[in-house]
Design a protein around this motif. Structure first.
Motif, PDB file in Angstrom:
ATOM      1  N   ALA A 117       0.846  -1.190   0.000  1.00 31.99           N
ATOM      2  CA  ALA A 117       0.000   0.000   0.000  1.00 31.99           C
ATOM      3  C   ALA A 117       0.881   1.239   0.000  1.00 31.99           C
ATOM      4  CB  ALA A 117      -0.921   0.013   1.215  1.00 31.99           C
ATOM      5  N   VAL A 118       0.573   2.180  -0.892  1.00 34.21           N
ATOM      6  CA  VAL A 118       1.257   3.467  -0.927  1.00 34.21           C
ATOM      7  C   VAL A 118       0.326   4.479  -0.269  1.00 34.21           C
ATOM      8  CG1 VAL A 118       2.244   5.289  -2.369  1.00 34.21           C
ATOM      9  CG2 VAL A 118       2.483   2.885  -3.046  1.00 34.21           C
ATOM     10  N   VAL A 119       0.735   4.991   0.894  1.00 34.80           N
ATOM     11  CA  VAL A 119      -0.047   5.987   1.624  1.00 34.80           C
ATOM     12  C   VAL A 119       0.599   7.346   1.380  1.00 34.80           C
ATOM     13  CG1 VAL A 119      -0.891   6.749   3.870  1.00 34.80           C
ATOM     14  CG2 VAL A 119      -0.720   4.300   3.356  1.00 34.80           C
ATOM     15  N   LEU A 120      -0.169   8.260   0.805  1.00 36.87           N
ATOM     16  CA  LEU A 120       0.343   9.569   0.419  1.00 36.87           C
ATOM     17  C   LEU A 120      -0.005  10.615   1.474  1.00 36.87           C
ATOM     18  CD1 LEU A 120       1.765  10.426  -2.295  1.00 36.87           C
ATOM     19  CD2 LEU A 120      -0.397  11.483  -2.920  1.00 36.87           C
ATOM     20  N   VAL A 121       0.944  11.484   1.775  1.00 41.96           N
ATOM     21  CA  VAL A 121       0.673  12.617   2.654  1.00 41.96           C
ATOM     22  C   VAL A 121       1.229  13.885   2.017  1.00 41.96           C
ATOM     23  CG1 VAL A 121       0.741  11.203   4.740  1.00 41.96           C
ATOM     24  CG2 VAL A 121       2.802  12.383   4.001  1.00 41.96           C
ATOM     25  N   ASP A 122       0.621  14.996   2.352  1.00 41.92           N
ATOM     26  CA  ASP A 122       1.091  16.311   1.913  1.00 41.92           C
ATOM     27  C   ASP A 122       2.166  16.779   2.897  1.00 41.92           C
ATOM     28  OD1 ASP A 122       1.393  19.086   1.414  1.00 41.92           O
ATOM     29  OD2 ASP A 122      -0.652  19.233   0.647  1.00 41.92           O
ATOM     30  N   ALA A 123       3.345  17.099   2.373  1.00 39.90           N
ATOM     31  CA  ALA A 123       4.456  17.499   3.245  1.00 39.90           C
ATOM     32  C   ALA A 123       4.099  18.713   4.083  1.00 39.90           C
ATOM     33  CB  ALA A 123       5.701  17.781   2.404  1.00 39.90           C
TER      34      ALA A 123
END
Length: 442
Positions: A117-123
């Motif tokens: 799973a690739v979990v994306l977050v905004d820096a």
């Protein structure tokens, strides 16, 4: 033979992406497809045309994945979008899942078969509530590998301390959920940094790009180390002059390895026999391994039908009483006393929801007892009583034979996804109370 089995299991990677709204997930997927040369010329031309019509100078790569009209109009992902692509090193099936809280059920669907799973977050925002929710769903579904993609690094001047703080916070939370393998990658999906090509702006990062990790992460397990589970899908009895006595059982091997001569148990009857032959692609074979589709012939003529499970090694004990962690997928609530159909592998039986033991607060991992039912997107623990015994493994031991679906018997719609046993090792505070026993629905 073990080398062949391992190669077959790792040549394909199924992975899912998840992220909060406006974290740039669709742009990331579009960048991944574009820079890996997995976009057809006419698709790229269409994206460029739409982007120019919106007044954008560069093509909006998010349009490569947001295929629904509502998605393009709102600039969000609503449904699970599946994409198939390949590099010289590996083939991929990508499930791009929505980020909104109300579409958590879609992530459950997309990640249910994923190995990563690739979990994306905004820096700029770091780990937020929805990030923790996505990590919890990945842990719930026992996804073995998780990548934290810290996106929009270009908007924080590619600062290493920003990335390091986010990676540390997420890794600690994932560890509390029992997720052991987490890799954090600093990226800019818009600019292409560390997605396919290494970034020239982050020389402080010495790890792989996202695609390099996807190509090299060890996925799949050695089937020879798993117990063999073969759900019977179809009984083949040609009764022709050429094959007057042929009796074969067709299906897909859910896990493990079957060999001619293996002792097996047929469930739920408990009858035992041995494997007399295996037919694969019209030819006899001495061995079959998951996830091959084969026909198995047994040494004895037993009463076997669709839905039975042929198991080698330690076999699960058939039972009518099932306790499971479930994710409710339907707008119609699931309540104690509901009569449902339970589909496990190729077997479908009637079942009764005896008890909603508790609901899990996915953000705090607290158990909330006393719930009257489970609403859409809720995750909880239930007790079920089936009309016929089922042979389920624990979901932690076998994702294929430890999972099931609850179905509305009136119209056949899917209500709930279930995983036999407890969900999280780290679930805190068991204040669930016993409910009264329900009657069998038979």
């Amino acid at each position: 033979m073990s080398t062949t089995i391992e190669t077959s299991a790792t040549s394909l990677l199924r992975f899912a992406t998840a992220g909060s709204v406006d974290d740039g997930k669709s742009t990331l997927v579009g960048r991944l497809l574009h820079d890996s040369k997995s976009v057809l010329a006419d698709q790229l031309e269409a994206v460029e045309r739409v982007s120019l019509g919106r007044g954008q100078e560069a093509p909006d790569l998010a349009l490569l994945t947001d295929g629904l009209r509502a998605e393009r109009e709102q600039g969000i992902t609503i449904d699970v979008a599946y994409r198939y692509f390949a590099t010289p090193r590996r083939r991929f099936i990508l499930a791009d899942t929505p980020g909104h809280v109300q579409y958590t059920r879609n992530m459950v669907t997309g990640a249910s078969t994923a190995e990563l799973a690739v979990v994306l977050v905004d820096a700029r925002n770091g780990v937020v509530e929805q990030t923790r929710r996505h990590a919890a769903v990945a842990a719930l579904l026992r996804v073995p590998h998780v990548v934290l993609a810290v996106n929009k690094m270009d908007l924080v001047d590619y600062a290493e301390p920003v990335f390091a703080a986010i990676a540390e916070e997420f890794s600690a939370y994932a560890a509390s959920l029992g997720v052991g393998d987490v890799l954090a990658v600093p990226i800019s999906a818009l600019a292409g940094d560390n997605v396919v090509e290494p970034s020239a702006h982050m020389d402080w990062y010495g790890g792989p790009t996202l695609l390099e990790h996807l190509e090299t992460v060890p996925v799949g397990s050695d089937p020879s180390r798993e117990p063999a589970r073969f759900p019977v899908q179809y009984v083949i009895r040609p009764q022709t002059e050429e094959h007057p006595d042929y009796r074969g059982y067709a299906g897909q091997l859910a896990s493990g390895v079957l060999r001619v001569g293996d002792a097996v148990t047929v469930l739920p009857s408990g009858l035992t026999t041995t494997v007399a032959g295996i037919d694969a692609l019209g030819r006899e074979s001495d061995i079959a391994w998951a996830p091959q589709s084969v026909t198995v012939r047994l040494a004895d003529d037993l009463d076997i039908s669709r839905g039975d499970l042929i198991a080698a090694g330690a076999a699960p004990v058939p039972t009518k009483d099932i306790e499971a962690t479930v994710s409710h997928l339907n707008e119609r609530p699931l309540r104690a006393g509901d009569k449902v159909l339970l589909k496990h592998t190729t077997r479908t039986v009637r079942a009764l929801v005896k008890e909603i033991s508790y609901r899990i607060d996915i953000d705090t991992l607290q158990r909330r007892s006393g719930a009257e039912g489970l609403n859409v997107n809720d995750i909880g623990h239930v007790k079920l009583r089936t009309a016929e015994p089922l042979a389920l493994d624990g979901y932690t031991d076998n994702r294929r034979t430890g999972s099931f679906l609850l179905i509305d018997p009136a119209d056949g719609t899917t209500l709930t996804a279930g995983m036999a046993g407890e969900a999280f090792e780290a679930v805190r505070g068991d204040d669930a109370t016993d409910a009264s026993e329900g009657e069998d629905w038979v």
